[in-house]
Scaffold this motif. Structure first.
Motif, short mmCIF file in Angstrom:
data_model
loop_
_atom_site.label_atom_id
_atom_site.label_comp_id
_atom_site.label_asym_id
_atom_site.label_seq_id
_atom_site.Cartn_x
_atom_site.Cartn_y
_atom_site.Cartn_z
N ALA A 1 0.67 -1.18 -0.13
CA ALA A 1 -0.09 0.02 -0.11
C ALA A 1 0.74 1.35 -0.07
O ALA A 1 0.35 2.50 -0.63
CB ALA A 1 -0.83 0.04 1.16
N VAL A 2 1.98 1.35 0.68
CA VAL A 2 3.02 2.38 0.89
C VAL A 2 3.63 2.70 -0.41
O VAL A 2 4.57 3.69 -0.66
CB VAL A 2 3.64 2.27 2.31
CG1 VAL A 2 2.75 2.67 3.40
CG2 VAL A 2 4.55 1.36 2.12
N SER A 3 3.75 1.57 -1.16
CA SER A 3 4.64 1.64 -2.30
C SER A 3 4.02 1.69 -3.77
O SER A 3 4.77 1.66 -4.63
CB SER A 3 5.64 0.30 -2.19
OG SER A 3 4.93 -0.70 -2.64
N THR A 4 2.72 1.83 -3.64
CA THR A 4 2.04 1.77 -4.97
C THR A 4 2.66 2.55 -5.87
O THR A 4 2.52 2.38 -7.26
CB THR A 4 0.60 2.23 -4.44
OG1 THR A 4 0.43 3.33 -3.98
CG2 THR A 4 -0.14 1.04 -4.01
N ARG A 5 3.00 4.01 -5.59
CA ARG A 5 3.58 4.85 -6.76
C ARG A 5 4.79 4.48 -7.07
O ARG A 5 5.58 5.11 -8.25
CB ARG A 5 3.64 6.05 -6.11
CG ARG A 5 2.22 6.70 -5.67
CD ARG A 5 2.30 8.09 -5.21
NE ARG A 5 0.67 8.77 -5.15
CZ ARG A 5 0.61 10.17 -4.70
NH1 ARG A 5 1.61 10.85 -4.64
NH2 ARG A 5 -0.72 10.44 -4.72
#
Length: 372
Positions: free
Chosen positions: A166-170
């Motif tokens: 979730a925190v690395s989606t970008r």
């Protein structure tokens, strides 16, 4: 970081995939179900997996690759929590659909990403992580106080993975994969090589699954090994598969995918011959050697997908190959079970037949073969 996440994802999706068979004896007592009731779970899970692997590009084109991966891992986490608290058997059946949708999307999406961005070594390591997860799953179950606690432990592992995704989606390079709607609409070119590739994936994963599931019965009843020895050989098979992906991925990185694929089929042929000899030492060695032989085949077939179709449709073909992998595994395991029901020595015949088909498929797809 993205490669580490890919390893974690493949490790994590293996845990629930291989856990049901281990927890079922105690789970069925909780729900007052017969032993055969587990077979009802499998078709729903397989159907959901095939649907997910075949349509992942449609979802990725709308959510983005990073969000798709995060949502898929989160969905598996939710399914694990529901299983741990399940009040009735039908809830477990329903969760099989959630697991199939989740693992299918992760499998296809990460394989497609790896085919574009990872080399032979990394894609083999990614698949080795799945083998490690499959090996750890029974250990988690046996170390847990109950089957419900086993699901909660795996839920915690996948919950961590869900947060990390979730925190690395970008950070996922979506422009490097077919998440554009126009690319998603592209259809894999219907060439002989694309079709053969799909069939080869089905046969190869069928061979891998048949050996992993039925080798113990064959060694116990046809070769007449002691149960402890037969179990050790089967463990050796899975250890060889993981080690083969770690070691042969590096070889393929230097020598190229196709020399390793050709070499693997030669070794598989030798392994099938040893198994067919029915000698205790030879058959045991053949089973372990077969694990080493099949180890790099599926990862390297994923890596070479773009050679068999147009660039714009390679991601969709990876998804179809993942679906073929699931169907091949289930279909050939079932066929082998029927053959062995008539004569347990039929295991050796099934292994030989699948090995010959694998060799034929590699021969058709090899560089320099006629293209269609």
């Amino acid at each position: 970081m993205l490669f580490a996440l890919a390893l974690l994802a493949f490790f994590a999706i293996a845990l629930p995939d291989t856990m049901l068979g281990v927890v079922w004896p105690s789970m069925r007592v909780s729900f007052d179900q017969p032993l055969a009731a587990m077979t009802l779970v499998l078709p729903f899970g397989v159907a959901a997996t095939v649907l997910s692997t075949s349509s992942w590009t449609w979802v990725a084109a709308r959510l983005g690759l990073g969000r798709l991966l995060a949502a898929s891992v989160a969905l598996s986490t939710v399914a694990l929590a529901i299983c741990a608290l399940a009040p009735a058997y039908w809830v477990i059946v329903a969760c099989a659909v959630l697991f199939g949708l989740s693992s299918g999307a992760i499998d296809a999406a990460l394989n497609a990403y790896a085919a574009r961005n990872f080399g032979a070594r990394r894609i083999n390591l990614m698949h080795a992580a799945f083998g490690v997860g499959a090996a750890c799953s029974p250990l988690i179950v046996t170390a847990s106080a109950s089957w419900r606690w086993a699901y909660l432990i795996v839920m915690a592992i996948q919950g961590v993975a869900a947060v990390l995704f979730a925190v690395s989606t970008r950070r996922w390079r979506e422009t490097a994969i077919g998440t554009d709607v126009r690319v998603e609409r592209a259809r894999p070119r219907r060439s002989t090589r694309a079709v053969v590739g799909l069939l080869l994936v089905a046969v190869d994963t069928g061979l891998e699954s048949v050996a992993g599931l039925w080798a113990f019965v064959f060694l116990l009843e046809a070769v007449e090994l002691r149960p402890a020895t037969a179990a050790l050989v089967v463990s050796g098979y899975w250890a060889a598969l993981v080690a083969g992906r770690i070691l042969l991925g590096s070889v393929a990185e230097r020598a190229g995918a196709w020399p390793v694929l050709v070499g693997a089929t030669v070794v598989a042929g030798v392994a099938a011959a040893l198994i067919g000899s029915l000698g205790p030492i030879a058959a045991a060695a053949g089973v372990i050697l077969l694990g080493l032989a099949v180890a790099p085949i599926y990862p390297l077939l994923v890596l070479t997908t773009a050679e068999r179709t147009a660039a714009a449709s390679a991601d969709r073909l990876v998804g179809f190959q993942a679906a073929a992998s699931t169907l091949g595994s289930v279909t050939f395991v079932g066929i082998a079970g029927l053959v062995m029901g008539a004569d347990v020595r039929g295991f050796a015949v099934c292994v030989l037949a699948l090995t010959v088909l694998t060799i034929g498929g590699i021969w058709v797809l090899r560089p320099g073969a006629a293209r269609g």
